[in-house]
Write a protein that holds these residues in place. Structure first.
Motif, PDB file in Angstrom:
ATOM      1  N   ARG A  31       0.764  -1.275   0.066  1.00 30.69           N
ATOM      2  CA  ARG A  31       0.035  -0.068  -0.122  1.00 30.69           C
ATOM      3  C   ARG A  31       0.733   1.248   0.046  1.00 30.69           C
ATOM      4  N   ASP A  32       2.015   1.360   0.673  1.00 32.77           N
ATOM      5  CA  ASP A  32       2.834   2.371   0.856  1.00 32.77           C
ATOM      6  C   ASP A  32       3.342   2.601  -0.586  1.00 32.77           C
ATOM      7  N   GLU A  33       3.752   1.619  -1.185  1.00 31.67           N
ATOM      8  CA  GLU A  33       4.330   1.874  -2.615  1.00 31.67           C
ATOM      9  C   GLU A  33       3.517   2.498  -3.692  1.00 31.67           C
ATOM     10  N   TYR A  34       2.024   2.394  -3.547  1.00 27.52           N
ATOM     11  CA  TYR A  34       1.406   2.853  -4.543  1.00 27.52           C
ATOM     12  C   TYR A  34       1.139   4.551  -4.255  1.00 27.52           C
ATOM     13  N   LEU A  35       1.355   4.927  -2.921  1.00 26.89           N
ATOM     14  CA  LEU A  35       1.210   6.385  -2.399  1.00 26.89           C
ATOM     15  C   LEU A  35       2.593   6.928  -3.009  1.00 26.89           C
ATOM     16  N   TYR A  36       3.769   6.321  -2.824  1.00 29.94           N
ATOM     17  CA  TYR A  36       4.881   7.020  -3.418  1.00 29.94           C
ATOM     18  C   TYR A  36       4.992   7.236  -4.820  1.00 29.94           C
ATOM     19  N   LEU A  37       4.458   5.934  -5.592  1.00 32.89           N
ATOM     20  CA  LEU A  37       4.403   6.009  -7.082  1.00 32.89           C
ATOM     21  C   LEU A  37       3.519   7.131  -7.453  1.00 32.89           C
ATOM     22  N   ASN A  38       2.485   7.632  -6.703  1.00 39.11           N
ATOM     23  CA  ASN A  38       1.419   8.763  -7.029  1.00 39.11           C
ATOM     24  C   ASN A  38       2.556  10.012  -7.029  1.00 39.11           C
ATOM     25  N   TYR A  39       3.365  10.105  -6.165  1.00 43.17           N
ATOM     26  CA  TYR A  39       4.143  11.273  -6.122  1.00 43.17           C
ATOM     27  C   TYR A  39       4.664  11.770  -7.651  1.00 43.17           C
ATOM     28  N   GLY A  40       5.103  10.685  -8.358  1.00 44.45           N
ATOM     29  CA  GLY A  40       5.413  10.676  -9.640  1.00 44.45           C
ATOM     30  C   GLY A  40       4.608  11.552 -10.512  1.00 44.45           C
ATOM     31  N   ALA A  55      10.053  10.992  -5.199  1.00 46.44           N
ATOM     32  CA  ALA A  55       9.108  11.081  -6.325  1.00 46.44           C
ATOM     33  C   ALA A  55      10.004  11.078  -7.479  1.00 46.44           C
ATOM     34  N   LEU A  56      11.159  11.699  -7.499  1.00 42.21           N
ATOM     35  CA  LEU A  56      11.849  11.448  -8.692  1.00 42.21           C
ATOM     36  C   LEU A  56      12.175  10.113  -9.338  1.00 42.21           C
ATOM     37  N   GLN A  57      12.408   9.317  -8.382  1.00 44.97           N
ATOM     38  CA  GLN A  57      12.308   7.862  -8.819  1.00 44.97           C
ATOM     39  C   GLN A  57      11.182   7.260  -9.291  1.00 44.97           C
ATOM     40  N   SER A  58       9.849   7.766  -8.644  1.00 39.63           N
ATOM     41  CA  SER A  58       8.627   7.448  -9.262  1.00 39.63           C
ATOM     42  C   SER A  58       8.332   8.053 -10.655  1.00 39.63           C
ATOM     43  N   TRP A  59       8.765   9.195 -10.683  1.00 40.85           N
ATOM     44  CA  TRP A  59       8.648   9.717 -12.102  1.00 40.85           C
ATOM     45  C   TRP A  59       9.437   8.989 -13.085  1.00 40.85           C
ATOM     46  N   VAL A  60      10.535   8.683 -12.983  1.00 42.66           N
ATOM     47  CA  VAL A  60      11.219   7.936 -13.874  1.00 42.66           C
ATOM     48  C   VAL A  60      10.585   6.353 -14.035  1.00 42.66           C
ATOM     49  N   THR A  61      10.056   5.910 -13.053  1.00 42.62           N
ATOM     50  CA  THR A  61       9.305   4.677 -13.034  1.00 42.62           C
ATOM     51  C   THR A  61       8.227   4.680 -13.900  1.00 42.62           C
ATOM     52  N   LEU A  62       7.425   5.733 -13.731  1.00 42.60           N
ATOM     53  CA  LEU A  62       6.102   5.675 -14.579  1.00 42.60           C
ATOM     54  C   LEU A  62       6.384   6.010 -15.953  1.00 42.60           C
ATOM     55  N   ALA A  63       7.621   6.730 -16.201  1.00 46.39           N
ATOM     56  CA  ALA A  63       8.016   7.083 -17.539  1.00 46.39           C
ATOM     57  C   ALA A  63       8.502   6.077 -18.347  1.00 46.39           C
ATOM     58  N   LEU A  64       8.980   4.903 -17.573  1.00 50.50           N
ATOM     59  CA  LEU A  64       9.286   3.588 -18.224  1.00 50.50           C
ATOM     60  C   LEU A  64       8.029   2.511 -18.272  1.00 50.50           C
ATOM     61  N   TRP A 436      -3.413  17.164  -3.746  1.00 47.92           N
ATOM     62  CA  TRP A 436      -4.075  16.903  -5.166  1.00 47.92           C
ATOM     63  C   TRP A 436      -5.466  16.620  -5.318  1.00 47.92           C
ATOM     64  N   PHE A 437      -6.311  17.032  -4.493  1.00 43.64           N
ATOM     65  CA  PHE A 437      -7.789  16.933  -4.234  1.00 43.64           C
ATOM     66  C   PHE A 437      -8.349  17.854  -5.521  1.00 43.64           C
ATOM     67  N   PRO A 438      -9.066  17.731  -6.438  1.00 43.81           N
ATOM     68  CA  PRO A 438      -9.506  18.562  -7.442  1.00 43.81           C
ATOM     69  C   PRO A 438     -10.183  19.631  -6.899  1.00 43.81           C
ATOM     70  N   PRO A 439     -10.057  20.805  -7.530  1.00 45.64           N
ATOM     71  CA  PRO A 439     -10.666  22.068  -7.072  1.00 45.64           C
ATOM     72  C   PRO A 439     -12.288  21.854  -7.370  1.00 45.64           C
ATOM     73  N   ARG A 440     -13.273  22.665  -6.891  1.00 42.31           N
ATOM     74  CA  ARG A 440     -14.468  22.440  -7.243  1.00 42.31           C
ATOM     75  C   ARG A 440     -14.856  22.976  -8.682  1.00 42.31           C
ATOM     76  N   PRO A 441     -15.668  22.103  -9.453  1.00 41.13           N
ATOM     77  CA  PRO A 441     -15.741  22.315 -10.876  1.00 41.13           C
ATOM     78  C   PRO A 441     -16.892  23.341 -10.875  1.00 41.13           C
ATOM     79  N   THR A 442     -17.143  24.066 -11.958  1.00 41.53           N
ATOM     80  CA  THR A 442     -17.947  24.958 -12.354  1.00 41.53           C
ATOM     81  C   THR A 442     -19.375  24.366 -12.464  1.00 41.53           C
ATOM     82  N   HIS A 443     -19.490  23.267 -13.056  1.00 44.70           N
ATOM     83  CA  HIS A 443     -20.573  22.486 -13.267  1.00 44.70           C
ATOM     84  C   HIS A 443     -20.432  21.202 -12.249  1.00 44.70           C
ATOM     85  N   PRO A 444     -21.539  20.862 -11.251  1.00 44.63           N
ATOM     86  CA  PRO A 444     -21.284  20.105 -10.343  1.00 44.63           C
ATOM     87  C   PRO A 444     -21.098  18.625 -10.749  1.00 44.63           C
ATOM     88  N   PHE A 445     -20.410  17.814 -10.070  1.00 41.17           N
ATOM     89  CA  PHE A 445     -20.262  16.319 -10.307  1.00 41.17           C
ATOM     90  C   PHE A 445     -21.467  15.741 -10.500  1.00 41.17           C
TER      91      PHE A 445
END
Length: 517
Positions: A31-40, A55-64, A436-445
């Protein structure tokens, strides 16, 4: 290649290759690895949990491509470099092939076997602390300033990896003050190295200040929920258990650094261990926080033991026997060190280990799998069922969906396994997901997919329709029973509540007070 470099290199290659070989693909990521991967996906100079190097390692991992093999590449790499430095240091302080092999095997069979399997900041921290000790010893031997700058660069990068490096730096200063190496404090190159370390860490330090020093809130939460329960006795008990197969190597290494005359030039390294462990004890640190202090003790312990064995009448016979001794405990505990066996097989063999507490979770109960193994199953099932629920929505409006999870593991797993699918990002109020929570949209969800909602009955009045559309059914998963609810047309009251809760959580981390309503 020089023959002296071959054995350390072979040990490093063994460390790297064994990680891939001794891992069953019946398990997913932790479970912790998913959090760190999202840093990327959200590169920044800081996060609520750790600094940005992961986060830099995660970015490279996702790029690959982000595959399992690339995720595990980093801890395997850091572990391999660490064991190489352990072996090379043995050679630099006069050890032969036996001492090199003993120190290297000692690292391979101790707690690092498990530590270097997970994509977490801990593997790099152990490497950084070992590299810092290596630089300190090499400077004592050569007086070359480049080793001081290596020390500074290592500690600067380590501060970009984990804040517990600050404890190591404090222990280092104490060790210099209490030993003849205090003369380093008047060396201009040491202060140049300190400036280099600060320069490397500076962007993260600025990030902390700009965000109200969230590290302070993190430590408060950690202290109140976890560290307060860690007694000094528990901490020191863990020190014996973490490196138990080689306690007979690292204890002589520590004593030799403090008392053995040939090692007197390196005494600061021994005092560094004592000071570091005392600091962690006073801070109620977790046992594994100290793992970075042991590899250098293995190096010196192996050299000291080699010299003692050389004086034995049967030393030639004793050497291969002593190399096997650390491996014996590992054979018995191998299923709990590497993910060799499937969950079903682990359940079958579990009873023979039950009395050792290896199957006991935080709830105090025994379960079919160790807790961290149970944290490595069930995630793809959750991600696939979330995707399937999303696919049932009308194509024209499905993109206007908010996916909210109870914890970072759920959100991270959904994002990871759906990384190549057109699914909105899963969110949470847990950890760095707050940013990373999205801002409230103009049109409701139009839709909400709620993962792990604990009180669904209370939400029914706030939606046109609200129903369960999925659940984790894997009986071995720690998240077994986690539900997926789909709500349509959420009203403004529930959305107002959600965004107020989000603002309050962010304010708590940043040390701000929200205006009263």
């Amino acid at each position: 290649m020089k023959p002296s470099r071959l054995l350390p290199l072979l040990l490093a290659l063994l460390k790297f290759g064994s990680g891939y070989v001794l891992a069953s693909r019946a398990y997913e990521l932790h479970r912790d690895e998913y959090l760190y991967l999202n840093y990327g996906r959200h590169l920044a100079w800081g996060y609520l949990e750790v600094p940005p190097l992961t986060a830099l390692q995660s970015w490279v991992t996702l790029a690959l491509g982000g595959g399992w093999g690339w995720v595990k590449f980093w801890p395997f790499l850091w572990g391999s470099i660490t064991v190489y430095l352990v072996a090379r240091l043995v050679q630099h302080v006069g050890g032969g092939w036996f001492a090199v092999a003993l120190a290297g095997i000692g690292y391979l069979v101790a707690a690092y076997a498990r530590l270097n399997f997970l994509f977490q900041p801990n593997s790099f921290e152990v490497l950084a602390f070992m590299a810092a000790a290596y630089a300190l010893v090499r400077h004592a031997q050569t007086s070359r300033s480049r080793y001081l700058y290596l020390l500074g660069a290592t500690l600067g990068l380590s501060m970009l990896n984990k804040y517990t490096t600050a404890f190591y730096v404090g222990a280092l200063l104490i060790s210099l003050l209490l030993t003849p190496q205090r003369k380093l404090l008047w060396n201009r190159h040491l202060w140049g190295a300190a400036a280099l370390a600060l320069l490397l860490w500076l962007p993260n330090l600025v990030w902390q200040l700009v965000h109200g020093i969230p590290f302070r809130h993190h430590m408060e939460l950690l202290h109140d929920t976890q560290l307060v329960h860690m007694s000094a006795a528990d901490f020191w008990k863990e020190q014996l258990l973490l490196c138990f197969p080689v306690v007979w190597v690292w204890v002589p290494g520590l004593l030799a650094l403090l008392l053995y005359r040939p090692f007197q030039p390196y005494r600061a390294v021994g005092v560094l261990y004592v000071a570091g462990l005392l600091i962690l004890t006073l801070m109620h640190g977790k046992g594994y926080y100290a793992l970075g202090y042991y590899p250098v003790l293995l190096s010196f312990g192996a050299v000291w033991l080699e010299r003692q064995v050389a004086s034995f009448q049967f030393g030639a016979v004793a050497r291969p026997v002593l190399l096997v001794v650390p491996v014996v405990p590992l054979i018995w505990f191998l299923p709990f060190v590497f993910t060799l066996y499937s969950p079903a097989h682990m359940q079958r063999i579990g009873p023979r280990y039950e009395s050792l507490g290896l199957l006991r979770w935080e709830d105090g109960q025994n379960h079919p799998l160790p807790q961290d193994y149970a944290d490595m199953v069930g995630w793809q099932e959750l991600a696939d069922k979330t995707w399937q629920a999303y696919q049932t929505l009308p194509a024209a409006t499905r993109a206007n969906t908010l996916i909210k999870c109870d914890n970072y593991g759920q959100a991270g797993a959904i994002n990871y396994y759906n990384r190549h699918r057109a699914l909105p990002a899963a969110n949470s109020f847990n950890g760095s997901y707050l940013f990373w929570f999205p801002p409230r949209p103009t049109h409701p969800f139009r839709y909400m997919l709620l993962i792990g909602e604990g009180e669904p009955a209370k939400l029914v009045p706030h939606f046109n329709s609200f129903r369960k559309v999925g659940e984790i059914t894997n009986p071995y998963a720690r998240e077994s029973g986690t539900t997926i609810y789909l709500g349509t047309d959420p009203d403004s009251a529930i959305m107002n509540l959600a965004y107020r809760e989000h603002q309050a959580e962010v304010a708590a981390w940043e040390g701000r007070q929200l205006p009263r309503r």
